[in-house]
Design an enzyme around this catalytic site. Structure first.
Site, PDB file in Angstrom:
ATOM      1  N   GLU A 231       0.863  -1.182   0.000  1.00  0.00           N
ATOM      2  CA  GLU A 231       0.000   0.000   0.000  1.00  0.00           C
ATOM      3  C   GLU A 231       0.903   1.236   0.000  1.00  0.00           C
ATOM      4  OE1 GLU A 231      -3.409  -0.205   2.453  1.00  0.00           O
ATOM      5  OE2 GLU A 231      -3.863   1.927   2.281  1.00  0.00           O
TER       6      GLU A 231
ATOM      7  N   ASN B 200      -3.313  -1.845   7.658  1.00  0.00           N
ATOM      8  CA  ASN B 200      -4.635  -2.303   7.216  1.00  0.00           C
ATOM      9  C   ASN B 200      -4.544  -3.826   7.107  1.00  0.00           C
ATOM     10  OD1 ASN B 200      -5.764   0.275   6.974  1.00  0.00           O
ATOM     11  ND2 ASN B 200      -4.895   0.538   4.929  1.00  0.00           N
TER      12      ASN B 200
ATOM     13  N   GLU C 117     -10.604   4.582   8.811  1.00  0.00           N
ATOM     14  CA  GLU C 117     -10.640   4.158   7.404  1.00  0.00           C
ATOM     15  C   GLU C 117     -11.154   2.720   7.267  1.00  0.00           C
ATOM     16  OE1 GLU C 117      -6.654   5.100   5.922  1.00  0.00           O
ATOM     17  OE2 GLU C 117      -7.323   7.134   5.464  1.00  0.00           O
TER      18      GLU C 117
ATOM     19  N   ARG D 149      -2.175   3.443  16.984  1.00  0.00           N
ATOM     20  CA  ARG D 149      -2.080   4.656  16.145  1.00  0.00           C
ATOM     21  C   ARG D 149      -3.183   5.668  16.467  1.00  0.00           C
ATOM     22  NH1 ARG D 149      -2.360   3.946  10.471  1.00  0.00           N
ATOM     23  NH2 ARG D 149      -0.616   5.266   9.928  1.00  0.00           N
TER      24      ARG D 149
ATOM     25  N   LYS E 273       0.988  10.722  13.782  1.00  0.00           N
ATOM     26  CA  LYS E 273       1.585  11.249  12.548  1.00  0.00           C
ATOM     27  C   LYS E 273       2.119  12.658  12.795  1.00  0.00           C
ATOM     28  CE  LYS E 273      -0.917   8.556   9.095  1.00  0.00           C
ATOM     29  NZ  LYS E 273      -1.639   8.495   7.816  1.00  0.00           N
TER      30      LYS E 273
ATOM     31  N   ASP F 244      -2.535  14.211   6.889  1.00  0.00           N
ATOM     32  CA  ASP F 244      -2.010  12.957   6.341  1.00  0.00           C
ATOM     33  C   ASP F 244      -0.768  13.198   5.482  1.00  0.00           C
ATOM     34  OD1 ASP F 244      -1.824  10.317   5.817  1.00  0.00           O
ATOM     35  OD2 ASP F 244      -3.481  10.229   4.398  1.00  0.00           O
TER      36      ASP F 244
ATOM     37  N   GLU G 270       4.140   9.157  -0.472  1.00  0.00           N
ATOM     38  CA  GLU G 270       2.752   9.112  -0.944  1.00  0.00           C
ATOM     39  C   GLU G 270       2.286  10.445  -1.534  1.00  0.00           C
ATOM     40  OE1 GLU G 270       0.029   7.781   2.051  1.00  0.00           O
ATOM     41  OE2 GLU G 270      -1.741   8.208   0.822  1.00  0.00           O
TER      42      GLU G 270
ATOM     43  N   GLU H 243       7.392  21.674  -2.718  1.00  0.00           N
ATOM     44  CA  GLU H 243       6.355  22.490  -2.067  1.00  0.00           C
ATOM     45  C   GLU H 243       5.968  23.665  -2.965  1.00  0.00           C
ATOM     46  OE1 GLU H 243       7.489  24.191   1.707  1.00  0.00           O
ATOM     47  OE2 GLU H 243       5.407  24.663   2.216  1.00  0.00           O
TER      48      GLU H 243
ATOM     49  N   TRP I  88     -19.726  16.028  -2.463  1.00  0.00           N
ATOM     50  CA  TRP I  88     -18.931  17.020  -3.183  1.00  0.00           C
ATOM     51  C   TRP I  88     -18.274  17.975  -2.188  1.00  0.00           C
ATOM     52  CZ3 TRP I  88     -18.728  22.260  -3.328  1.00  0.00           C
ATOM     53  CH2 TRP I  88     -17.906  22.796  -4.320  1.00  0.00           C
TER      54      TRP I  88
HETATM   55  C1  GCV Z   1      -2.291   2.384   5.397  1.00  0.00           C
HETATM   56  C2  GCV Z   1      -3.521   7.393   4.383  1.00  0.00           C
HETATM   57  C3  GCV Z   1      -3.118   6.490   3.243  1.00  0.00           C
HETATM   58  C4  GCV Z   1      -3.574   5.069   3.483  1.00  0.00           C
HETATM   59  C5  GCV Z   1      -2.988   4.592   4.814  1.00  0.00           C
HETATM   60  C6  GCV Z   1      -3.454   5.540   5.905  1.00  0.00           C
HETATM   61  C7  GCV Z   1      -2.868   5.205   7.259  1.00  0.00           C
HETATM   62  O1  GCV Z   1      -4.891   7.549   4.407  1.00  0.00           O
HETATM   63  O2  GCV Z   1      -3.630   6.980   2.048  1.00  0.00           O
HETATM   64  O3  GCV Z   1      -3.128   4.271   2.429  1.00  0.00           O
HETATM   65  O4  GCV Z   1      -3.343   3.283   5.105  1.00  0.00           O
HETATM   66  O5  GCV Z   1      -3.063   6.850   5.591  1.00  0.00           O
HETATM   67  O6  GCV Z   1      -1.906   5.844   7.628  1.00  0.00           O
HETATM   68  O7  GCV Z   1      -3.383   4.323   7.910  1.00  0.00           O
END
Ligand code: GCV
Length: 662
Positions: free
Chosen positions: A144, A186, A270, A303, A344, A349, A377, A495, A525
């Protein structure tokens, strides 16, 4: 697929180098970790000098000059070491096997840099207790948000163990990383079964390889395992039956995999299962698991990236940026001692620019790990170069005001502020089975830099980049200068041609790559940036979502007012007219135009300088990088043009420098 040795690829040192005077090593090779340290030194010596490093039994009490000697030194902490030159010998002193291993890698580092041997005297101790990689690898072999091939841990629901596994462990140990979570947070399908006997043998072998390099194996856990493994009807953390199930399961798992460090859990976010289903809190969920792993010294890393991706986040009362904070702040102090909250770096994100997460400083009685993402990402997916260590340095240096002194994020996650030992830093890994490990060769600087930074956060981004360049590509001055210029300008450039002034996103929502100004991920939307004909930005002040008020003072007031909010985060915190003047003296709209033109110019300059390195870098690596640079050059233009055109049309305000916008 074959693989390269990254920064552990050795090249011959000078003929007259004093390092060539070292020809023996005194050690007891039978010792598990020392054995690896010895082999590491022997490999490095033979490849850098062409001569063998002769192994002599440690029982020999008289050492010939020109030797490497391991010595006990109780003054070194558990993973610390003291490496020094003494009468023409090299002494690696430590109090543990791991310290000796790290000391051996320090020696190799010094030799690769061709730093002087005479008078060498280096004493080091890791600043952060936990220095971890989090892999988002799935058991079918996909990754992922992976941008460098497939997993080298999994394929077709099986665990892979081969030469690459050992090289991976060597690379990690060489930069001081001491924990790795090998599967995606996940946790789905076969990964739920990692805690069953189907996988124990392979996991035990893997954990033993890791142990030989001072690395603890961790797994991501499916919170709903009691149900999904088909044994219970519920995963309620307060149910006696569920608690017993976890206790029995953990007894089995740790019995089979003694070097297991514990588990990482993503819950209630999520779409992942969690305690909310049963009306329970994250503390209930985490503590239940912590109780089950506690007899084995296990850790539960929980987390804080918790938000409901099905919710409509346009409404000002439910700002997604608040979600992590709102879910955890009330639980501060409610977690068991072997639970660590993983947060984080920012509240959203991993955007190219975000404020520091307000849980840092907010939480005062919970163990904390800072989570960063070296998998790029949102920062160019390892097709664009983006050296992230300067960003991580800014995050670590942020003063939270959680205490009167020693209150930076670095102080918190190194355990200083709240006197903790279960804390540190984790990075979402950027590796895969590509030959060079990281897709873009320059992305390896993020892997290297992350480990070294977690070990010693006072190292500068420039020092770490320089070390990485020399260790990977040698000492040629032009190579060093050009690659350093590129790395050190890359985050800034990215940036500049991306989303402006901290607003974030503007990416294609399906892949998080390429410009899509209105790209929005939720069902309804909306936009992340909330631009209209007059202005842009999200009001997170006390007039809006109130998010700014989540920080300790004086940060809260600083962010709350557009006058004191730093330019680079203005649109994260405020909805501003396009004609608003920034501290830089430019209007918001002119800043958008200027940075997008300048960002592209900076990339052009980077690519021009890189092209001049032809013949000075290994052909393969040069070719791989050139291809990516050509793409970045075009793609940066696409970003510039889409964003500038969008805001020209939205605002109707022309570029004051008269450049062609569309
Ligand atoms: C592993 C973001 C990413 C997801 C990731 C998530 C997370 O949303 O797009 O792919 O999932 O972060 O950190 O859990």
């Amino acid at each position: 697929m074959g693989f390269e040795q990254a920064w552990l690829s050795y090249r011959m040192i000078r003929e007259d180098s004093e390092w060539r005077g070292i020809g023996r090593i005194y050690a007891d090779e039978d010792d598990f970790i020392i054995g690896n340290a010895v082999r590491e030194l022997q490999k490095a010596w033979s490849e850098m000098t062409g001569a063998a490093l002769m192994l002599c039994p440690d029982s020999q009490k008289t050492h010939q000059a020109g030797s490497i000697i391991f010595r006990q030194d109780e003054g070194c902490g558990p993973e610390g070491y003291h490496v020094f030159e003494e009468d023409g010998n090299v002494v690696i002193a430590a109090s543990t096997d791991c310290g000796w291993l790290y000391g051996a890698f320090e020696l190799i580092h010094q030799m690769q840099m061709e730093n002087p041997l005479s008078g060498m005297d280096i004493r080091k101790e890791p600043v952060m207790p936990l220095r971890m990689l989090n892999h988002w690898d799935n058991m079918d072999g996909s990754i992922e948000r992976g941008y460098s091939g497939n997993s080298f841990f999994f394929e077709n629901d099986e665990i892979l163990i081969d030469e690459r596994t050992v090289t991976y462990a060597r690379l990690l140990a060489s930069v001081g990383i001491n924990g790795a979570v090998i599967n995606n947070v996940n946790v789905k399908d076969a990964a739920t079964w990692l805690i069953t006997d189907r996988y124990f043998d392979k996991l035990r072998r893997l954990s033993e390889i890791f142990a030989g390099y001072g690395i603890k194996l961790f797994l991501s856990l499916n919170y709903a395992a009691p149900v999904e493994l088909g044994q219970l009807d519920s995963a309620d953390p307060l149910s006696e039956e569920v608690r017993e199930w976890w206790k029995r399961r953990m007894q089995l798992v740790f019995g089979q995999i003694p070097n297991l460090g514990g588990f990482l859990i993503k819950a209630d976010s999520e779409g992942r299962p969690g305690p909310f289903t049963y009306g329970r809190t994250h503390a209930d969920g985490a503590n239940m698991l912590a109780e089950a792993v506690e007899p084995y010294g296990g850790l539960i890393i929980w987390r804080c990236f918790v938000y409901n991706c099905k919710q409509d986040w346009r409404d000002y009362v439910t700002d997604r940026a608040r979600s992590g904070y709102d879910n955890f702040i009330e639980l501060d102090g409610a977690f068991r001692d072997n639970v660590i909250l993983q947060i984080k770096n920012g509240p959203m994100d991993f955007q190219v620019r975000e404020p520091v997460h307000p849980l840092f400083g907010g939480l005062k009685a919970s163990n904390q790990i800072l989570e960063v993402q070296i998998a790029q990402e949102y920062t160019g997916q390892q097709r664009h170069v983006c050296y992230l260590i300067p960003m991580f340095k800014e995050v670590l240096a942020f003063r939270t005001y959680a205490a009167k002194t020693d209150d930076t994020v670095m102080d918190i996650v190194s355990g200083k502020t709240f006197n903790q030992t279960k804390c540190g830093m984790a990075a979402v890994a950027n590796t895969g089975n590509d030959e060079n490990w990281t897709g873009h060769d320059l992305a390896a600087a993020n892997l290297y830099g992350f480990g070294r930074l977690a070990f010693n956060p006072s190292a500068t981004a420039e020092e770490l980049a320089t070390e990485w360049i020399v260790r990977t590509f040698g000492k040629d001055q032009e190579v060093r200068e050009v690659l350093l210029f590129i790395l050190m300008n890359s985050w800034k450039a990215y940036e500049m041609y991306n989303a402006p002034l901290g607003i974030g996103w503007m990416v294609n929502p399906a892949y998080h790559y390429g410009p899509s100004v209105d790209g929005y991920e939720y069902d309804r939307w909306g936009t992340y940036h909330r631009a209209d004909h007059a202005g842009i930005g999200v009001d997170r002040s006390h007039h809006g979502t109130g998010y700014a008020g989540l920080y300790e003072e004086p940060n809260a007031s600083m962010y709350d007012s557009p006058e004191s909010c730093p330019d680079e985060l203005l649109l994260f915190f405020h909805h501003m007219p396009y004609v608003h003047k920034l501290h830089s003296g430019k209007t918001v709209i002119q800043h958008v135009y200027d940075t997008h033109f300048e960002g592209v110019e900076l990339v052009d300059e980077m690519v021009k300088r890189f092209e001049g390195l032809e013949g000075k870098l290994p052909d393969k690596a040069f070719g791989r990088m050139l291809e990516r640079f050509q793409h970045q050059k075009e793609h940066a233009r696409e970003w510039r043009d889409q964003i500038n055109t969008y805001f020209y049309r939205k605002s109707g305000i022309a570029d004051e420098k008269g450049r062609k916008i569309f």
